[in-house]
Write an enzyme that holds these catalytic residues in place. Structure first.
Site, PDB file in Angstrom:
ATOM      1  N   ARG A  37      97.261  39.545  83.439  1.00  0.00           N
ATOM      2  CA  ARG A  37      96.925  39.096  82.093  1.00  0.00           C
ATOM      3  C   ARG A  37      97.000  37.578  82.023  1.00  0.00           C
ATOM      4  O   ARG A  37      98.003  36.971  82.337  1.00  0.00           O
ATOM      5  CB  ARG A  37      97.893  39.719  81.084  1.00  0.00           C
ATOM      6  CG  ARG A  37      97.488  39.518  79.633  1.00  0.00           C
ATOM      7  CD  ARG A  37      98.561  40.079  78.711  1.00  0.00           C
ATOM      8  NE  ARG A  37      98.884  41.451  79.053  1.00  0.00           N
ATOM      9  CZ  ARG A  37      98.164  42.507  78.683  1.00  0.00           C
ATOM     10  NH1 ARG A  37      97.108  42.332  77.948  1.00  0.00           N
ATOM     11  NH2 ARG A  37      98.523  43.711  79.039  1.00  0.00           N
ATOM     12  N   GLY A  76     107.102  44.311  81.535  1.00  0.00           N
ATOM     13  CA  GLY A  76     107.648  43.923  80.234  1.00  0.00           C
ATOM     14  C   GLY A  76     107.479  42.462  79.867  1.00  0.00           C
ATOM     15  O   GLY A  76     108.277  41.922  79.093  1.00  0.00           O
ATOM     16  N   GLU A  77     106.437  41.812  80.362  1.00  0.00           N
ATOM     17  CA  GLU A  77     106.289  40.390  80.051  1.00  0.00           C
ATOM     18  C   GLU A  77     106.006  40.158  78.567  1.00  0.00           C
ATOM     19  O   GLU A  77     106.444  39.155  78.000  1.00  0.00           O
ATOM     20  CB  GLU A  77     105.183  39.748  80.895  1.00  0.00           C
ATOM     21  CG  GLU A  77     105.084  38.248  80.647  1.00  0.00           C
ATOM     22  CD  GLU A  77     104.303  37.491  81.699  1.00  0.00           C
ATOM     23  OE1 GLU A  77     103.922  36.334  81.439  1.00  0.00           O
ATOM     24  OE2 GLU A  77     104.066  38.054  82.793  1.00  0.00           O
ATOM     25  N   ASN A 111     100.148  46.747  83.760  1.00  0.00           N
ATOM     26  CA  ASN A 111      99.158  46.240  82.815  1.00  0.00           C
ATOM     27  C   ASN A 111      97.938  47.147  82.727  1.00  0.00           C
ATOM     28  O   ASN A 111      97.385  47.352  81.647  1.00  0.00           O
ATOM     29  CB  ASN A 111      98.728  44.824  83.210  1.00  0.00           C
ATOM     30  CG  ASN A 111      99.710  43.777  82.715  1.00  0.00           C
ATOM     31  OD1 ASN A 111      99.702  43.411  81.561  1.00  0.00           O
ATOM     32  ND2 ASN A 111     100.586  43.325  83.599  1.00  0.00           N
TER      33      ASN A 111
END
Length: 277
Positions: A37, A76-77, A111
């Site tokens: 992302r 978990g970004e 993602n």
């Protein structure tokens, strides 16, 4: 066990790992190098931050300790970025021991499973996974629960010129517009992209424009240069010579010249062949 299978197992084993949850300072945490992302929606991040502020962090992030003694995010970004907005000093995290390849693959898969990457980010993730896992495209598609044609269509987008890819990323054009441009050169793609944006062309109109560009140009009807001359006598003499040469070579036709006050007519009459003979 493949990295894909291990990822699924890790998710189901989350509850049994609760005793490994640690409070890690945010300043010691870094994003995953292979995070596919590139764009994070500010509105969505703010909404997530507000939800965490009200309800708390319901699921810890997953990290690994890298060679630089930094905690690299595996999964978990978005949660990490959201708590940064809340100015938290620490975040609950589960520390796992992953290799560089596993870390990269899991970040990509995490993602992809969210299904909210833009088409170019998704294509780049497929490409990276394909290279890291060294899987044939059909096996990669099966592991991800996608059809081979779906994955292939996404990967084809990476062959587009960079300005076209950027237009897809920003949502200026759709990925279907992009696929329509794949038959063109990079220069032509950029030219057509400008027309799509200026005229707000539909996919169908874009496909038609691409088809027109691929058709070879039709040669214009050649004209006798002598006829372009302003000297009428020169033009007449040129035609007479052409008629005489044709007759000498056996052409069968009647030739007649009519001189009037307004114009000079040169009439060639060719008899049709007998259609019943």
């Amino acid at each position: 066990m493949s990295i894909f299978d291990r990822f699924v197992d890790d998710k189901s084993a989350m509850a049994s790992d609760q005793d490994q949850i640690q409070e890690i300072p945010l300043k010691q945490i870094i994003p995953n190098t292979y995070q596919p992302r590139r764009q994070f929606d500010d509105v969505q991040l703010n909404e997530l931050a507000q939800s965490i502020q009200v309800n708390g962090l319901l699921q810890p992030i997953i990290v690994r300790l890298n060679d630089d003694q930094k905690y690299e995010i595996i999964a978990g970004e978005r949660r990490f970025r959201a708590v940064e907005l809340l100015n938290w000093e620490k975040i609950p995290a589960i520390v796992r021991d992953y290799s560089n390849q596993e870390s990269a693959a899991l970040a990509l898969i995490e993602n992809l499973q969210r299904e909210d990457l833009n088409p170019i980010e998704e294509a780049q993730a497929y490409q990276q996974l394909e290279q890291m896992e060294q899987l044939p495209q059909k096996d990669l598609a099966r592991k991800l629960g996608k059809s081979q044609s779906y994955v292939a269509n996404k990967l084809r987008l990476l062959k587009l010129a960079q300005p076209v890819q950027q237009a897809i990323i920003t949502g200026t054009i759709s990925q279907r517009h992009g696929r329509a441009l794949l038959k063109l050169s990079a220069k032509q793609q950029e030219e057509v992209l400008a027309k799509i944006m200026k005229r707000k062309l539909t996919v169908k109109a874009t496909e038609k424009l691409v088809q027109q560009l691929q058709q070879p140009p039709t040669s214009a009807t050649r004209q006798i240069r002598a006829l372009k001359s302003k000297n009428a006598k020169l033009s007449i003499n040129t035609i007479r010579k052409s008629v005489s040469l044709a007759q000498q070579n056996g052409a069968q036709f009647n030739y007649q010249e009519i001189d009037t006050d307004q114009q000079y007519q040169m009439i060639i009459t060719v008899k049709k062949e007998d259609q019943h003979g």
